[in-house]
Every structure is written in structure tokens, then in C-alpha cells.
Design a protein around this motif. Structure first.
Motif, short mmCIF file in Angstrom:
data_model
loop_
_atom_site.label_atom_id
_atom_site.label_comp_id
_atom_site.label_asym_id
_atom_site.label_seq_id
_atom_site.Cartn_x
_atom_site.Cartn_y
_atom_site.Cartn_z
N GLU A 213 19.09 -21.85 9.58
CA GLU A 213 17.94 -20.98 9.32
C GLU A 213 17.15 -21.56 8.15
N ARG A 215 13.92 -20.19 5.63
CA ARG A 215 12.96 -19.14 5.29
C ARG A 215 11.76 -19.78 4.58
N ARG A 217 8.25 -20.12 2.51
CA ARG A 217 7.84 -19.53 1.25
C ARG A 217 6.43 -18.98 1.35
N PRO A 272 8.82 -15.19 4.88
CA PRO A 272 9.18 -15.13 3.46
C PRO A 272 10.09 -13.96 3.16
N GLU A 273 10.92 -14.11 2.15
CA GLU A 273 11.84 -13.04 1.73
C GLU A 273 11.04 -11.80 1.36
N PRO A 274 11.40 -10.64 1.92
CA PRO A 274 10.68 -9.41 1.55
C PRO A 274 10.81 -9.13 0.05
#
Length: 281
Positions: A213, A215, A217, A272-274
Motif C-alpha cells: 500500500e 498513501r 501525500r 492522504p491520511e485523514p
């Protein structure tokens, strides 16, 4: 029983195996899936340009993204290579596998609309220059009615650049981003970007460091560099458009293609990370 629409992008890298891609698509069609194939053809463009004596160049944006320098002669070569070589080869292979398919470019029925890039910044020997005569563009919309009609009839659309610009002239557009835009516009379940690498690598010099995976940015992701940068841009655009499963996977081997088309293997790209809520709020 089908699982929805899968958009597959067959990379133009010479190492990508179109026969394996077509075989994987045939398996999906037999299983009842809807499939749309987007393709490039960079290796064929390079070979044809050499035979025709048309010099090719690249533009390196300040953020590191590399794109093809597209003058009018280059655009003619791109169109000839994609519509006259790469696409017929894919259509013939699909026909051999009894898969009904129709070849299209973004000019057919105005499928792909774009805005021409009238001023491009490129870095040459550390200096940023502006190019104003390029015939490349940025996608603005996808006209879906024809694609939906073909898919409803069980036909695989085989789509490639160029796109139609606002001045009524063709422009070159990136095929990865075409695939992402089409997947989003059609509400695809899955987007698979097949390339000449096993996926997104943690170490660019180690093919065994593929990440299951990745993620992306905020903003453009520069962590991997090179040709993978634009694939991550395209993958992010697809995620943001609501495509649930977006993968960058190896298009060089039959088994890796089959795994990716089944929703396994390669690198699954996540948004992107929440941002976590402030507990004090």
C-alpha cells in the motif's frame, strides 16, 4: 457474476506485455465484468519518430514531473503510433480471444476534452524556461454517453489520446491521467495502472521492495520521482474521484497482470491520511 467496471491502463513501456493484458481482460469479460482499456505507446512513438526522422524531447517541470515535448510534428507521430500501431495490435489480440472491442481516441465524438497548456515551465541545466508552442493539454472533461453505450453492450472500449482542445485542435494528454479521469467519470470500481515495474518501490534500486500500500501525500507526491510520479498523480486523482480500488502493478508477466486485475498484487494507492479531529474541539 460481474463486479462492476474496471478501467485498465496498459503502459507504453516496451517491457509491458500487451498479450498478457488482453488475456487478463478476456478472463474478466468471461466472468461478466465490464472493462475499459486505456493505452499509451511510448516505445512505439520513439521507434516511429526515429524512422520518420522526427526528434523527440522531454520537459522536466520544476516539481520533477517528466512529460513529452509535443510540437506539431511530434503530435502527428504520437497519433500515428497510438491509433495506427498500438491500438490495432490490442484490438487484434482481443479479437483473437473472442473479446468484442472498439478502438477510440479522445477525438472520437469528442470523448476527451482538454485545455491546451499555453505556457509550460521546464528546467534545463538548472534554469527554468517557459515553452509556449507545445501541443499538450490538461484534461477538463470526459464525455461518457458513447462509452456507457458500448459497455452496456458488452463491448470493451480501447481508448487513447489525443484529446480535443478548446480551439478545435488535437492535443496530447497523459494516458495515466486519462485512465484516472475515465474511471472517475464512469464510476469505476477499480483502476489498474500496468507498468514496467512491480509497483511503488520503497527503494527505487531494489525491485523486491514493492509496497503493498502507498498513501499519497497532500499536493504532488515527489517521494518516488521519475515516471512513477505522474502515475501517483493519476492514482490520487482516481481516489479523489471515488474509485475504490486503485493499483499500480506489474504489466510484464501474465501472472502479475492476472493478480492485479483480480484486485491483488502491485501497490494499492490510498488517499492522504485523514486529519484527526482536535479532541479539544
Amino acid at each position: 457474476m460481474g463486479t462492476g467496471l474496471t478501467v485498465v491502463k496498459c503502459g507504453g513501456n516496451a517491457e509491458v506485455q500487451p498479450a498478457a493484458v488482453c488475456a487478463g481482460i478476456a478472463e474478466m469479460v468471461r466472468a461478466g465484468d465490464s472493462v475499459l482499456l486505456v493505452h499509451g505507446g511510448s516505445a512505439m512513438v520513439t521507434e516511429l519518430a526515429g524512422r520518420l526522422g522526427v526528434p523527440l524531447g522531454e520537459l522536466v517541470a520544476p516539481d520533477g514531473t517528466v512529460s513529452r515535448r509535443t510540437g506539431r510534428a511530434t503530435l502527428e507521430v504520437v497519433t500515428l503510433a497510438l491509433a495506427g500501431q498500438a491500438k490495432p495490435a490490442l484490438l487484434l489480440e482481443l479479437a483473437r480471444l473472442d473479446v468484442p472491442a472498439v478502438g477510440l481516441t479522445g477525438l472520437d465524438a469528442g470523448l476527451l476534452r482538454a485545455r491546451r497548456k499555453t505556457a509550460l515551465r521546464t528546467v534545463v541545466d538548472g534554469r527554468t524556461l517557459v515553452v509556449r508552442d507545445d501541443r499538450s493539454g490538461r484534461l477538463t472533461s470526459v464525455e461518457t454517453p458513447l462509452l456507457k453505450t458500448l459497455l452496456a453492450e458488452g463491448i470493451v472500449p480501447v481508448l487513447s489520446p489525443p484529446a480535443l482542445a478548446e480551439d478545435g485542435e488535437p492535443v496530447n494528454v497523459n494516458a495515466d491521467r486519462v485512465a484516472a479521469a475515465v474511471a472517475g467519470a464512469l464510476g469505476a470500481t477499480r483502476l489498474v495502472l500496468l507498468t514496467g515495474a512491480p509497483g511503488v518501490l520503497a527503494d527505487g534500486s531494489d525491485p523486491g521492495s514493492v509496497q503493498a500500500e502507498y498513501r499519497v501525500r497532500e499536493g504532488r507526491d515527489l517521494a518516488v520521482g521519475g515516471g512513477m510520479t505522474v502515475k501517483l498523480v493519476a492514482a490520487r486523482e482516481a481516489v479523489e474521484a471515488g474509485v475504490g480500488d486503485v493499483r499500480i502493478a506489474d504489466g510484464r508477466y501474465a501472472e502479475s497482470v492476472s493478480a492485479a486485475l483480480a484486485g491483488q498484487g502491485g501497490t494499492r494507492v490510498l488517499g492522504p491520511e485523514p486529519i484527526a479531529a482536535d479532541p479539544r474541539a
